[in-house]
Design a protein around this motif. Sequence first.
Motif, mmCIF file in Angstrom:
data_model
loop_
_atom_site.group_PDB
_atom_site.id
_atom_site.type_symbol
_atom_site.label_atom_id
_atom_site.label_comp_id
_atom_site.label_asym_id
_atom_site.label_seq_id
_atom_site.Cartn_x
_atom_site.Cartn_y
_atom_site.Cartn_z
ATOM 1 N N PRO A 5 0.838 -1.206 0.000
ATOM 2 C CA PRO A 5 0.000 0.000 0.000
ATOM 3 C C PRO A 5 0.874 1.258 0.000
ATOM 4 C CG PRO A 5 -0.313 -1.284 2.024
ATOM 5 C CD PRO A 5 0.773 -1.945 1.260
ATOM 6 N N GLY A 6 0.351 2.332 -0.556
ATOM 7 C CA GLY A 6 1.094 3.595 -0.579
ATOM 8 C C GLY A 6 1.869 3.769 -1.861
ATOM 9 N N ARG A 7 2.359 4.991 -2.056
ATOM 10 C CA ARG A 7 3.026 5.297 -3.304
ATOM 11 C C ARG A 7 4.469 4.802 -3.320
ATOM 12 N NH1 ARG A 7 2.638 8.550 -7.765
ATOM 13 N NH2 ARG A 7 0.609 9.419 -7.360
ATOM 14 N N GLY A 8 4.911 4.305 -4.464
ATOM 15 C CA GLY A 8 6.295 3.903 -4.639
ATOM 16 C C GLY A 8 6.798 4.517 -5.923
ATOM 17 N N GLU A 9 7.950 4.058 -6.385
ATOM 18 C CA GLU A 9 8.419 4.561 -7.677
ATOM 19 C C GLU A 9 7.402 4.177 -8.770
ATOM 20 O OE1 GLU A 9 12.786 4.922 -8.908
ATOM 21 O OE2 GLU A 9 12.742 3.232 -7.491
ATOM 22 N N TRP A 10 7.045 2.899 -8.738
ATOM 23 C CA TRP A 10 5.986 2.451 -9.633
ATOM 24 C C TRP A 10 4.725 2.228 -8.791
ATOM 25 C CZ3 TRP A 10 11.025 1.106 -10.316
ATOM 26 C CH2 TRP A 10 11.576 1.257 -11.596
ATOM 27 N N SER A 11 3.616 2.829 -9.202
ATOM 28 C CA SER A 11 2.393 2.648 -8.426
ATOM 29 C C SER A 11 1.220 2.350 -9.337
ATOM 30 C CB SER A 11 2.050 3.912 -7.638
ATOM 31 O OG SER A 11 3.206 4.540 -7.179
ATOM 32 N N ILE A 12 0.277 1.584 -8.812
ATOM 33 C CA ILE A 12 -0.964 1.332 -9.541
ATOM 34 C C ILE A 12 -1.988 2.346 -9.059
ATOM 35 C CG2 ILE A 12 -2.749 -0.367 -10.055
ATOM 36 C CD1 ILE A 12 -0.725 -2.539 -9.365
ATOM 37 N N LEU A 13 -2.519 3.127 -9.982
ATOM 38 C CA LEU A 13 -3.461 4.185 -9.598
ATOM 39 C C LEU A 13 -4.911 3.780 -9.807
ATOM 40 C CD1 LEU A 13 -1.730 7.282 -11.251
ATOM 41 C CD2 LEU A 13 -1.318 6.288 -9.009
ATOM 42 N N GLN A 14 -5.141 3.105 -10.914
ATOM 43 C CA GLN A 14 -6.516 2.747 -11.260
ATOM 44 C C GLN A 14 -6.562 1.309 -11.753
ATOM 45 O OE1 GLN A 14 -7.558 5.533 -14.323
ATOM 46 N NE2 GLN A 14 -8.023 7.170 -12.874
ATOM 47 N N ALA A 15 -7.760 0.759 -11.759
ATOM 48 C CA ALA A 15 -7.934 -0.592 -12.293
ATOM 49 C C ALA A 15 -9.257 -0.643 -13.033
ATOM 50 C CB ALA A 15 -7.925 -1.604 -11.167
ATOM 51 N N ILE A 16 -9.321 -1.464 -14.044
ATOM 52 C CA ILE A 16 -10.577 -1.613 -14.757
ATOM 53 C C ILE A 16 -10.815 -3.081 -15.084
ATOM 54 C CG2 ILE A 16 -9.391 -0.747 -16.851
ATOM 55 C CD1 ILE A 16 -12.314 0.110 -17.720
ATOM 56 N N PRO A 17 -11.725 -3.709 -14.335
ATOM 57 C CA PRO A 17 -12.005 -5.122 -14.579
ATOM 58 C C PRO A 17 -12.732 -5.297 -15.915
ATOM 59 C CG PRO A 17 -12.890 -4.375 -12.466
ATOM 60 C CD PRO A 17 -12.538 -3.167 -13.246
ATOM 61 N N GLY A 18 -12.393 -6.331 -16.624
ATOM 62 C CA GLY A 18 -12.954 -6.537 -17.964
ATOM 63 C C GLY A 18 -14.267 -7.295 -17.962
ATOM 64 N N LYS A 19 -14.960 -7.167 -19.092
ATOM 65 C CA LYS A 19 -16.171 -7.956 -19.322
ATOM 66 C C LYS A 19 -15.835 -9.018 -20.365
ATOM 67 C CE LYS A 19 -18.984 -4.570 -20.630
ATOM 68 N NZ LYS A 19 -20.190 -3.805 -20.950
#
Lengths: 198, 356
Positions: B182-196
Amino acid sequence: MGRQDERLEEELALLREEHAHLVSQRVLAEGTSEQEHYDRLLQKNEIQCARIQEQLNQDYQQSAKVVMPKPPIVRNVWHAFLVGGMICTAGQIVILLMQELYGMDFRSASGIASVTVVIVTAILTGIGVYDEIGRFGGAGSMVPISGFSNSIVSAALEWKASGMIYGIGAKIFTIAGPVILYGTMASVFLGLVYYLLQ
Amino acid sequence: MELKKTANRRIGSRTLQFASPVAIKAWATVAGRKENEGKLTGQYDYVFEENRLGQKSWERAEQRLQQSALELALEKAGLSFHHLSYYMGGDLLNQIVATSYTARMTDVPYIGLYGACSSLAEGMIVGGCMLDGGYGERVAVCTSSHHDAAEQQLRYPTEMGVQRTLSAQWTVTGSGAYILEPGRGEWSILQAIPGKIVDRGISNSSDMGSAMAAAAIDTISCWIEDTELLDDVDYIVTGDLGKIGYEICKKQLIQRGYAVDGKYFDCGMEIYHAEQQDVHAGGSGCGCSAVVLGAGFLPQMKADVENRKRGKTTCRLLYVGTGALLSPVTVQQGESIPGIAHGVLIEYSPTDLQEV
């Protein structure tokens, strides 16, 4: 075209919602005179859904077809001719040798030739060479009896880890099985035709 | 940590906005010899020269691949198994055994995922949500595929001499493990979009690129509509559509009016030299995007920022894992191939520029 697809998708989503609604209505109407009415509506809904789905599929597949590469037929045929021809020539050399050296008749000599090709292919498969030949030669390496041998030995190798019974025993003919089954059936049928014609 | 509202964690119709970013703390990639002879030579953390990895079956070989990736990733982060809150992942073997056998040895809670080749993105979404929700300190997401194991299971015996069709792709022998915190790093995941699931009636199992491209188009379009961030993103990377799927996807996105030209790539096309290595349409498999992302794109994002490419101090990448959810049995029965595409938005920003 993209926009039209989106409209069709929306239409499909609406129809599917309607379908769910109709199913619940149909359950409530079970055994009453309304039942048939809902059956008809459901059927109509399903036909509409299938039609839209089909339209979407067609549009998409049409656009997919455009980018599909064409196989290099001339090159493939040439490779197949080369490899298939070489295998058959090797077999023919064995036949001639058997006839010349041991004075065998043609039938026995061709039997020996087939066995030789099968054994050599089995060894080439085992040492991991025949799959490269097959990738280059295509049908040229599949159609002669060497292809048959390759399919059996490769299956046996692949499933060795699953044991002698459920591995090798059960899986050895997964590729060759259909050839054996329908080959035998075809020869029985042709034998019958031959018998009746005589 | 104060409680956050849940209602505003979604944007538009289906994009998830993490309340706080989820860091990709460390990762590791392992690959086979053929992969190392491709475009990413020397960029993998470890290369297995021999396909069997000294094991008695392909299944065991794949399990070893995944285990090595996980162990290397933990090593890089300076952690060990007991630091993990969850282990997540998937592979292409029946009942995802390579992942389960790897999890057996970790002794941490295990969530097995099956999204075919989209499993890595799926894992990042699930793992990201768990961490963002505060349900753990660290998640390892790991996926793997092995060329010969996949051939044995889905196509022909490996030693059988067959000519592959031009639309066929080459299953990657490789595995990638990603450690999320959790928390920000050099590389971070900001958003996600689950597929249909999107199924456009493609039933040819040697043309999975076309089958999956439809899902990728759906997910990418939806993300663009939801977030309107198309101009902010530097890379859009699909998992393993291969050459054919890539062409279809790119064409349709442009037709829909999205300017993806120049920023759209596909991992399946970035791993091998298609012509010299005789892989036809490109690479595929759970391991494909797992190794290309870790060995190729993530370091590339850092290099871009350091070189001040595009004059930006951050670099954003939308990773869209694509999967063909078929089984050998349904294909033989003539059923079409359901495609899926899960997306995550990854951002690189150097630590010295980040506000604390």
